[in-house]
Write an enzyme that holds these catalytic residues in place. Structure first.
Site, PDB file in Angstrom:
ATOM      1  N   GLU A  21      -6.548  10.153 -14.698  1.00 55.83           N
ATOM      2  CA  GLU A  21      -6.680  10.394 -13.252  1.00 55.83           C
ATOM      3  C   GLU A  21      -5.657  11.443 -12.792  1.00 55.83           C
ATOM      4  O   GLU A  21      -5.981  12.368 -12.044  1.00 55.83           O
ATOM      5  CB  GLU A  21      -6.447   9.068 -12.513  1.00 55.83           C
ATOM      6  CG  GLU A  21      -6.554   9.144 -11.020  1.00 55.83           C
ATOM      7  CD  GLU A  21      -7.957   8.877 -10.492  1.00 55.83           C
ATOM      8  OE1 GLU A  21      -8.672   8.055 -11.101  1.00 55.83           O
ATOM      9  OE2 GLU A  21      -8.324   9.484  -9.482  1.00 55.83           O
ATOM     10  N   ASP A  62      -4.559   0.740  -9.385  1.00 55.78           N
ATOM     11  CA  ASP A  62      -6.008   0.531  -9.449  1.00 55.78           C
ATOM     12  C   ASP A  62      -6.470   0.260 -10.877  1.00 55.78           C
ATOM     13  O   ASP A  62      -7.237  -0.667 -11.140  1.00 55.78           O
ATOM     14  CB  ASP A  62      -6.745   1.756  -8.901  1.00 55.78           C
ATOM     15  CG  ASP A  62      -6.330   2.080  -7.480  1.00 55.78           C
ATOM     16  OD1 ASP A  62      -5.646   1.247  -6.867  1.00 55.78           O
ATOM     17  OD2 ASP A  62      -6.687   3.160  -6.998  1.00 55.78           O
ATOM     18  N   GLU A  94       0.839  -1.214   0.000  1.00 57.84           N
ATOM     19  CA  GLU A  94       0.000   0.000   0.000  1.00 57.84           C
ATOM     20  C   GLU A  94       0.863   1.248   0.000  1.00 57.84           C
ATOM     21  O   GLU A  94       1.839   1.329   0.754  1.00 57.84           O
ATOM     22  CB  GLU A  94      -0.908  -0.021   1.226  1.00 57.84           C
ATOM     23  CG  GLU A  94      -2.237   0.651   1.016  1.00 57.84           C
ATOM     24  CD  GLU A  94      -3.116  -0.056  -0.013  1.00 57.84           C
ATOM     25  OE1 GLU A  94      -2.983   0.221  -1.218  1.00 57.84           O
ATOM     26  OE2 GLU A  94      -3.926  -0.895   0.396  1.00 57.84           O
ATOM     27  N   TYR A 142      -3.715  12.589  -0.126  1.00 57.24           N
ATOM     28  CA  TYR A 142      -2.989  11.601  -0.926  1.00 57.24           C
ATOM     29  C   TYR A 142      -1.801  12.275  -1.616  1.00 57.24           C
ATOM     30  O   TYR A 142      -0.666  11.784  -1.563  1.00 57.24           O
ATOM     31  CB  TYR A 142      -3.949  10.998  -1.964  1.00 57.24           C
ATOM     32  CG  TYR A 142      -3.331   9.945  -2.843  1.00 57.24           C
ATOM     33  CD1 TYR A 142      -3.388   8.605  -2.484  1.00 57.24           C
ATOM     34  CD2 TYR A 142      -2.682  10.282  -4.028  1.00 57.24           C
ATOM     35  CE1 TYR A 142      -2.815   7.639  -3.288  1.00 57.24           C
ATOM     36  CE2 TYR A 142      -2.104   9.324  -4.833  1.00 57.24           C
ATOM     37  CZ  TYR A 142      -2.182   8.002  -4.463  1.00 57.24           C
ATOM     38  OH  TYR A 142      -1.611   7.042  -5.259  1.00 57.24           O
ATOM     39  N   GLY A 184     -12.334   3.147  -1.142  1.00 54.77           N
ATOM     40  CA  GLY A 184     -11.024   2.505  -1.277  1.00 54.77           C
ATOM     41  C   GLY A 184     -11.044   1.266  -2.150  1.00 54.77           C
ATOM     42  O   GLY A 184     -10.086   0.496  -2.159  1.00 54.77           O
ATOM     43  N   LEU A 185     -12.147   1.048  -2.885  1.00 54.19           N
ATOM     44  CA  LEU A 185     -12.226  -0.137  -3.753  1.00 54.19           C
ATOM     45  C   LEU A 185     -12.102   0.245  -5.237  1.00 54.19           C
ATOM     46  O   LEU A 185     -12.454  -0.523  -6.115  1.00 54.19           O
ATOM     47  CB  LEU A 185     -13.544  -0.889  -3.510  1.00 54.19           C
ATOM     48  CG  LEU A 185     -13.747  -1.405  -2.081  1.00 54.19           C
ATOM     49  CD1 LEU A 185     -15.106  -2.097  -1.953  1.00 54.19           C
ATOM     50  CD2 LEU A 185     -12.635  -2.373  -1.663  1.00 54.19           C
ATOM     51  N   SER A 186     -11.594   1.448  -5.484  1.00 61.11           N
ATOM     52  CA  SER A 186     -11.294   1.896  -6.852  1.00 61.11           C
ATOM     53  C   SER A 186     -12.509   2.035  -7.744  1.00 61.11           C
ATOM     54  O   SER A 186     -12.505   1.605  -8.900  1.00 61.11           O
ATOM     55  CB  SER A 186     -10.287   0.961  -7.521  1.00 61.11           C
ATOM     56  OG  SER A 186      -9.104   0.970  -6.804  1.00 61.11           O
ATOM     57  N   SER A 241     -13.538   4.730  -9.013  1.00 64.82           N
ATOM     58  CA  SER A 241     -13.272   5.655 -10.116  1.00 64.82           C
ATOM     59  C   SER A 241     -12.389   5.008 -11.180  1.00 64.82           C
ATOM     60  O   SER A 241     -12.615   5.206 -12.377  1.00 64.82           O
ATOM     61  CB  SER A 241     -12.657   6.959  -9.610  1.00 64.82           C
ATOM     62  OG  SER A 241     -11.519   6.699  -8.842  1.00 64.82           O
TER      63      SER A 241
HETATM   64  C1  GLA Z   1      -5.088   4.810  -4.368  1.00 64.24           C
HETATM   65  C2  GLA Z   1      -4.312   5.060  -5.663  1.00 64.24           C
HETATM   66  C3  GLA Z   1      -3.331   3.910  -5.963  1.00 64.24           C
HETATM   67  C4  GLA Z   1      -2.466   3.582  -4.738  1.00 64.24           C
HETATM   68  C5  GLA Z   1      -3.318   3.458  -3.485  1.00 64.24           C
HETATM   69  C6  GLA Z   1      -2.476   3.307  -2.252  1.00 64.24           C
HETATM   70  O1  GLA Z   1      -5.932   3.721  -4.498  1.00 64.24           O
HETATM   71  O2  GLA Z   1      -5.189   5.215  -6.746  1.00 64.24           O
HETATM   72  O3  GLA Z   1      -2.552   4.230  -7.085  1.00 64.24           O
HETATM   73  O4  GLA Z   1      -1.473   4.550  -4.583  1.00 64.24           O
HETATM   74  O5  GLA Z   1      -4.175   4.568  -3.296  1.00 64.24           O
HETATM   75  O6  GLA Z   1      -1.737   2.140  -2.309  1.00 64.24           O
END
Ligand code: GLA
Length: 393
Positions: free
Chosen positions: A165, A177, A34, A226, A129-131, A133
């Site tokens: 992105e 992601d 991570e 972030y 946090g499950l992507s 987007s």
């Molecule tokens: C988000 C970002 C990824 C990665 C994670 C952390 O999901 O989109 O590229 O950096 O955070 O691991």
């Protein structure tokens, strides 16, 4: 391809004809690695069986007509007028920035992006946090690829979505992601080296299951926090390169070198970099643990990762910490940690599949008792990546 029953009828209702294609792009969990993808480290995500689904047809009017079913919102955009936003400029509505950003990134790559009518829906929880987007980006990019008949592999497609992105949406994310959504393999995690871009699927050990627990806490300011973390890593590289000339990224510094030089770093930068250096090492060890079937050891690394994200990288919140601590004492647990960027969202749990029911009940009850909040808990399967299917003869 299995798609939601509402998708094609909605498309037909809105546009009075059938879609030319349907597409599915999954969300992902990250098991380990991570906040290392933008430091050229190795990550271990898996695509999951929650996804964005769209139905689309090409048009000759140069317009992108979007119907976001879940939001009941609609928008039309001229594809010849897409411009990268100025720094600090926020495009509204925010949800349209993802498809527009993809169109922009494809155009930047010299591809002729056709006008398109699209209806889409998703069961990836947003901001968790499950992507969600990345899944939108990958689904749209795949739709344009199919309509354009372009020769472009899934990794290239993921890279263009990352560009969308980074440069259009304005989050300086890594490639993990979009990669996971594009390249997922059923029943497998994906060992992805974000420096060489080499990857291979790793079969998840038989008898294990992935459980995702949503804290219900949505990310706030995730974008800027972030980007701050990423800036701290870049600062660490700049400062450490005084001792190790030519240093490109935190991937290039060993734990021993870090121990020797890190005393020179300002405290906050040192803690951020320490997480990254040790997390990169953990993924290397985790690969070994999986290869030898040592799930207990792999799970231990997930717990260690969470501790590091909490104490060193400081991207956890009390609700995620509570979910991890409750999980630690439940039947069947191997490992638990926050997954994704953090600041809210979900934990990922690797468990003994035969104990799934007791585990899920225990986690929900414990979370409610501890926080007074309800956690949504999903038993997930590692799924295949993006797919498109033509609907016209
Ligand atoms: C988000 C970002 C990824 C990665 C994670 C952390 O999901 O989109 O590229 O950096 O955070 O691991």
């Amino acid at each position: 391809m299995d798609i939601p029953a509402s998708l094609v009828p909605s498309f037909q209702q809105i546009f009075e004809h059938s879609p030319a294609l349907v597409a599915r792009a999954p969300g992902r969990v990250n098991l380990l690695g991570e906040h290392v993808d933008y430091n050229q480290g190795i990550v271990l995500p898996a695509a999951i069986n929650r996804a964005v689904y769209l139905a689309a047809s090409p048009t000759s009017d140069g317009l992108l007509t979007l119907h976001a079913l879940d939001l009941n919102e609609h928008i039309t955009v001229r594809l010849d007028q897409l411009e990268k936003p100025q720094p600090g400029e926020v495009r509204s509505p925010g949800w349209a920035a993802y498809p527009c950003g993809v169109a922009w990134a494809l155009q930047q790559a010299g591809l002729a992006v056709t006008g398109m009518e699209v209806v889409y829906t998703s069961d990836v929880p947003i901001g968790s946090g499950l992507s969600s987007s990345a899944a939108v980006e990958v689904a749209f990019a795949a739709a344009w690829r199919a309509l354009g008949g372009w020769q472009m592999d899934n990794l290239q497609l993921a890279r263009l979505c990352q560009k969308a992105e980074n440069q259009y949406v304005g989050v300086a994310s890594g490639l993990m992601d979009q990669f996971a959504s594009a390249c997922g393999v059923q029943g497998h995690a994906l060992l992805f080296d974000t420096r060489s871009l080499e990857w291979r699927p790793l079969e998840l050990p038989a008898g294990t299951a992935i459980v995702v627990a949503d804290s219900g806490m949505r990310r706030t300011l995730a974008g800027s926090a972030y980007n701050d973390r990423r800036a701290a890593c870049e600062k660490a590289v700049a400062l450490l390169s005084v001792y190790k000339p030519g240093l490109q990224s935190l991937r290039d510094i060993s734990a021993v070198e870090f121990a020797a030089y890190s005393v020179m770093l300002p405290d906050e930068v040192r803690r951020r970099a320490e997480h990254v250096v040790k997390e990169i090492l953990r993924v290397e060890q985790a690969e070994q643990a999986l290869a030898t079937g040592n799930i207990q050891s792999f799970g231990g690394m997930m717990f260690a990762c969470h501790k590091s994200l909490r104490d060193l990288y400081e991207v956890s919140i009390p609700e995620l910490d509570a979910l991890v601590e409750i999980a630690r004492h439940l039947p069947g647990i191997y490992g638990a940690r926050l997954t994704g960027a953090g600041f809210g969202g979900c934990t990922v749990n690797l468990i003994d599949a035969s104990q799934a029911e007791a585990f899920i009940q225990g986690l929900q009850a414990g979370y409610e008792q501890h926080t007074g909040r309800q956690a949504r808990v999903y038993l997930c399967q590692a799924s295949s990546g993006v797919e498109t299917e033509s609907r016209r003869a």
